[in-house]
Structures are given as C-alpha cells and as structure tokens.
Design a protein around this motif. Structure first.
Motif, PDB file in Angstrom:
ATOM      1  N   GLN A 100      -4.677  -1.165   7.712  1.00  0.00           N
ATOM      2  CA  GLN A 100      -3.913  -2.418   7.763  1.00  0.00           C
ATOM      3  C   GLN A 100      -4.060  -3.078   9.120  1.00  0.00           C
ATOM      4  N   ARG A 101      -4.090  -2.282  10.181  1.00  0.00           N
ATOM      5  CA  ARG A 101      -4.277  -2.845  11.532  1.00  0.00           C
ATOM      6  C   ARG A 101      -5.651  -3.498  11.656  1.00  0.00           C
ATOM      7  N   ARG A 102      -6.652  -2.866  11.083  1.00  0.00           N
ATOM      8  CA  ARG A 102      -8.012  -3.408  11.191  1.00  0.00           C
ATOM      9  C   ARG A 102      -8.195  -4.690  10.378  1.00  0.00           C
ATOM     10  N   TYR A 103      -7.737  -4.671   9.131  1.00  0.00           N
ATOM     11  CA  TYR A 103      -8.013  -5.778   8.223  1.00  0.00           C
ATOM     12  C   TYR A 103      -6.885  -6.795   8.132  1.00  0.00           C
ATOM     13  N   GLY A 104      -5.714  -6.473   8.633  1.00  0.00           N
ATOM     14  CA  GLY A 104      -4.596  -7.410   8.544  1.00  0.00           C
ATOM     15  C   GLY A 104      -3.986  -7.402   7.159  1.00  0.00           C
ATOM     16  N   VAL A 105      -4.599  -8.092   6.251  1.00  0.00           N
ATOM     17  CA  VAL A 105      -4.124  -8.170   4.865  1.00  0.00           C
ATOM     18  C   VAL A 105      -5.172  -7.524   3.972  1.00  0.00           C
ATOM     19  N   PHE A 106      -4.711  -6.636   3.096  1.00  0.00           N
ATOM     20  CA  PHE A 106      -5.640  -6.015   2.156  1.00  0.00           C
ATOM     21  C   PHE A 106      -6.004  -6.994   1.053  1.00  0.00           C
ATOM     22  N   PRO A 107      -7.257  -6.933   0.573  1.00  0.00           N
ATOM     23  CA  PRO A 107      -7.592  -7.701  -0.627  1.00  0.00           C
ATOM     24  C   PRO A 107      -6.778  -7.156  -1.800  1.00  0.00           C
ATOM     25  N   MET A 108      -6.592  -7.948  -2.825  1.00  0.00           N
ATOM     26  CA  MET A 108      -5.761  -7.563  -3.967  1.00  0.00           C
ATOM     27  C   MET A 108      -6.193  -6.231  -4.580  1.00  0.00           C
ATOM     28  N   SER A 109      -7.493  -6.018  -4.704  1.00  0.00           N
ATOM     29  CA  SER A 109      -7.977  -4.781  -5.322  1.00  0.00           C
ATOM     30  C   SER A 109      -7.569  -3.559  -4.511  1.00  0.00           C
ATOM     31  N   VAL A 110      -7.615  -3.663  -3.201  1.00  0.00           N
ATOM     32  CA  VAL A 110      -7.232  -2.544  -2.335  1.00  0.00           C
ATOM     33  C   VAL A 110      -5.725  -2.344  -2.374  1.00  0.00           C
ATOM     34  N   ALA A 111      -4.966  -3.426  -2.293  1.00  0.00           N
ATOM     35  CA  ALA A 111      -3.505  -3.321  -2.360  1.00  0.00           C
ATOM     36  C   ALA A 111      -3.079  -2.634  -3.655  1.00  0.00           C
ATOM     37  N   SER A 112      -3.752  -2.962  -4.734  1.00  0.00           N
ATOM     38  CA  SER A 112      -3.443  -2.343  -6.017  1.00  0.00           C
ATOM     39  C   SER A 112      -3.772  -0.850  -6.010  1.00  0.00           C
ATOM     40  N   SER A 113      -4.929  -0.491  -5.484  1.00  0.00           N
ATOM     41  CA  SER A 113      -5.336   0.916  -5.431  1.00  0.00           C
ATOM     42  C   SER A 113      -4.434   1.730  -4.512  1.00  0.00           C
ATOM     43  N   PHE A 114      -3.958   1.107  -3.433  1.00  0.00           N
ATOM     44  CA  PHE A 114      -3.133   1.804  -2.452  1.00  0.00           C
ATOM     45  C   PHE A 114      -1.634   1.667  -2.747  1.00  0.00           C
ATOM     46  N   SER A 115      -1.265   1.071  -3.869  1.00  0.00           N
ATOM     47  CA  SER A 115       0.145   0.750  -4.123  1.00  0.00           C
ATOM     48  C   SER A 115       1.055   1.973  -4.087  1.00  0.00           C
ATOM     49  N   SER A 116       0.585   3.108  -4.564  1.00  0.00           N
ATOM     50  CA  SER A 116       1.444   4.303  -4.556  1.00  0.00           C
ATOM     51  C   SER A 116       1.762   4.738  -3.128  1.00  0.00           C
ATOM     52  N   ILE A 117       0.848   4.507  -2.216  1.00  0.00           N
ATOM     53  CA  ILE A 117       1.079   4.859  -0.812  1.00  0.00           C
ATOM     54  C   ILE A 117       1.889   3.771  -0.116  1.00  0.00           C
ATOM     55  N   LEU A 118       1.546   2.515  -0.367  1.00  0.00           N
ATOM     56  CA  LEU A 118       2.215   1.406   0.302  1.00  0.00           C
ATOM     57  C   LEU A 118       3.682   1.280  -0.102  1.00  0.00           C
ATOM     58  N   ASN A 119       4.009   1.655  -1.331  1.00  0.00           N
ATOM     59  CA  ASN A 119       5.370   1.503  -1.834  1.00  0.00           C
ATOM     60  C   ASN A 119       6.218   2.763  -1.698  1.00  0.00           C
ATOM     61  N   ALA A 120       5.633   3.846  -1.181  1.00  0.00           N
ATOM     62  CA  ALA A 120       6.377   5.100  -1.070  1.00  0.00           C
ATOM     63  C   ALA A 120       7.301   5.069   0.146  1.00  0.00           C
ATOM     64  N   PRO A 121       8.459   5.725   0.061  1.00  0.00           N
ATOM     65  CA  PRO A 121       9.324   5.835   1.236  1.00  0.00           C
ATOM     66  C   PRO A 121       8.572   6.544   2.359  1.00  0.00           C
ATOM     67  N   ALA A 122       8.832   6.165   3.590  1.00  0.00           N
ATOM     68  CA  ALA A 122       8.073   6.670   4.745  1.00  0.00           C
ATOM     69  C   ALA A 122       8.059   8.189   4.816  1.00  0.00           C
ATOM     70  N   GLU A 123       9.212   8.870   4.595  1.00  0.00           N
ATOM     71  CA  GLU A 123       9.258  10.316   4.729  1.00  0.00           C
ATOM     72  C   GLU A 123       8.594  11.039   3.562  1.00  0.00           C
ATOM     73  N   LYS A 124       8.320  10.352   2.466  1.00  0.00           N
ATOM     74  CA  LYS A 124       7.709  10.987   1.289  1.00  0.00           C
ATOM     75  C   LYS A 124       6.301  10.475   1.023  1.00  0.00           C
ATOM     76  N   THR A 125       5.706   9.789   1.974  1.00  0.00           N
ATOM     77  CA  THR A 125       4.399   9.203   1.763  1.00  0.00           C
ATOM     78  C   THR A 125       3.329  10.295   1.725  1.00  0.00           C
ATOM     79  N   THR A 126       2.785  10.522   0.542  1.00  0.00           N
ATOM     80  CA  THR A 126       1.661  11.457   0.387  1.00  0.00           C
ATOM     81  C   THR A 126       0.681  10.866  -0.602  1.00  0.00           C
ATOM     82  N   LYS A 127      -0.547  11.185  -0.417  1.00  0.00           N
ATOM     83  CA  LYS A 127      -1.574  10.716  -1.348  1.00  0.00           C
ATOM     84  C   LYS A 127      -1.515  11.577  -2.589  1.00  0.00           C
ATOM     85  N   GLU A 128      -1.444  10.918  -3.743  1.00  0.00           N
ATOM     86  CA  GLU A 128      -1.437  11.664  -4.995  1.00  0.00           C
ATOM     87  C   GLU A 128      -2.809  12.237  -5.251  1.00  0.00           C
ATOM     88  N   GLU A 129      -2.825  13.463  -5.700  1.00  0.00           N
ATOM     89  CA  GLU A 129      -4.116  14.113  -5.988  1.00  0.00           C
ATOM     90  C   GLU A 129      -4.495  13.892  -7.419  1.00  0.00           C
TER      91      GLU A 129
END
Length: 129
Positions: A100-129
């Motif tokens: 996010q720091r590098r690109y500023g705003v994610f393209p829609m496709s990336v935001a969609s793919s990363f939604s589980s991480i972006l929307n997770a509470p900070a203390e529970k943020t884990t990548k789903e396997e």
C-alpha cells in the motif's frame, strides 16, 4: 491486437506513421518491467500462474504492479490473474502494508484479492491458507 486499449490508441496512428512510438504513462509505483512482463504475457498463450517464474514475477510487489498496469489497459482478466498471483506470493500480512505504501491505491482486482486481509481486525490479520 488483443487489447481494446491498444486498438483505440493506435488505430489510425499505425496506418499514418509506421515508425511512430507511443508514450505509456504507468501508474504510481509501477516499473517499466511491469509493463514489459504484461506485454509478454498478453501475447503468449501460457497461463499466468504456472508461468510466473519464467515471466520474472518472483514476488507480490511485481505481481501487484503488473495487475495495476493491466487494469489501466482495460485487461480485467489478466489483472485479476496477477492479483491472485500477488495474493499467493504474500509472505506475511505486513507485506500488504508495504505494498500500500508503494502503490498508494490498489487496483480493484488487487483490493478484491486482498479483501480478507484488508478487512481483518489488526490483531487477527493472517493470510488464509
């Protein structure tokens, strides 16, 4: 041409000026290499996921950049494929913050793919396997 973006940009130019070149203004954070990889991918018949290494895509930073360029060029399917590849190449959830720091705003496709991480509470943020 396989891209409606290029078809509309070059329709008359190629007929009028056979030696002309066109500027391509890349999204913030995207390197020229992102565009080169995308163009190579666009005109090959190989699947993106299985061909990522041979295309030079070794990390999520490159995959997000390529997805960004693909969306700019109206190549939604390819943008989505590289966004999914970016997700699979993430090492830690903190990588998303760095991206996010590098690109500023994610393209829609990336935001969609990363939604589980972006929307997770900070203390529970884990990548789903």
């Amino acid at each position: 041409l396989q891209s409606s973006y290029f078809q509309s940009q070059f329709a008359s130019r190629w007929r009028e000026e056979s030696n002309s070149s066109v500027s391509l203004h890349l999204p913030a954070g995207c390197s020229k290499q992102c565009a080169v990889v995308l163009l190579r991918c666009l005109y090959s018949n190989d699947a993106i996921g299985g061909n990522a290494g041979s295309l030079g895509v070794k990390d999520s930073t490159a995959a997000v950049g390529i997805s960004h360029v693909a969306e700019m060029l109206l190549l939604e399917r390819i943008a989505a494929d590289f966004a999914l590849l970016a997700y699979t190449l993430l090492n830690t959830p903190e990588d998303v913050v760095l991206l996010q720091r590098r690109y500023g705003v994610f393209p829609m496709s990336v935001a969609s793919s990363f939604s589980s991480i972006l929307n997770a509470p900070a203390e529970k943020t884990t990548k789903e396997e």
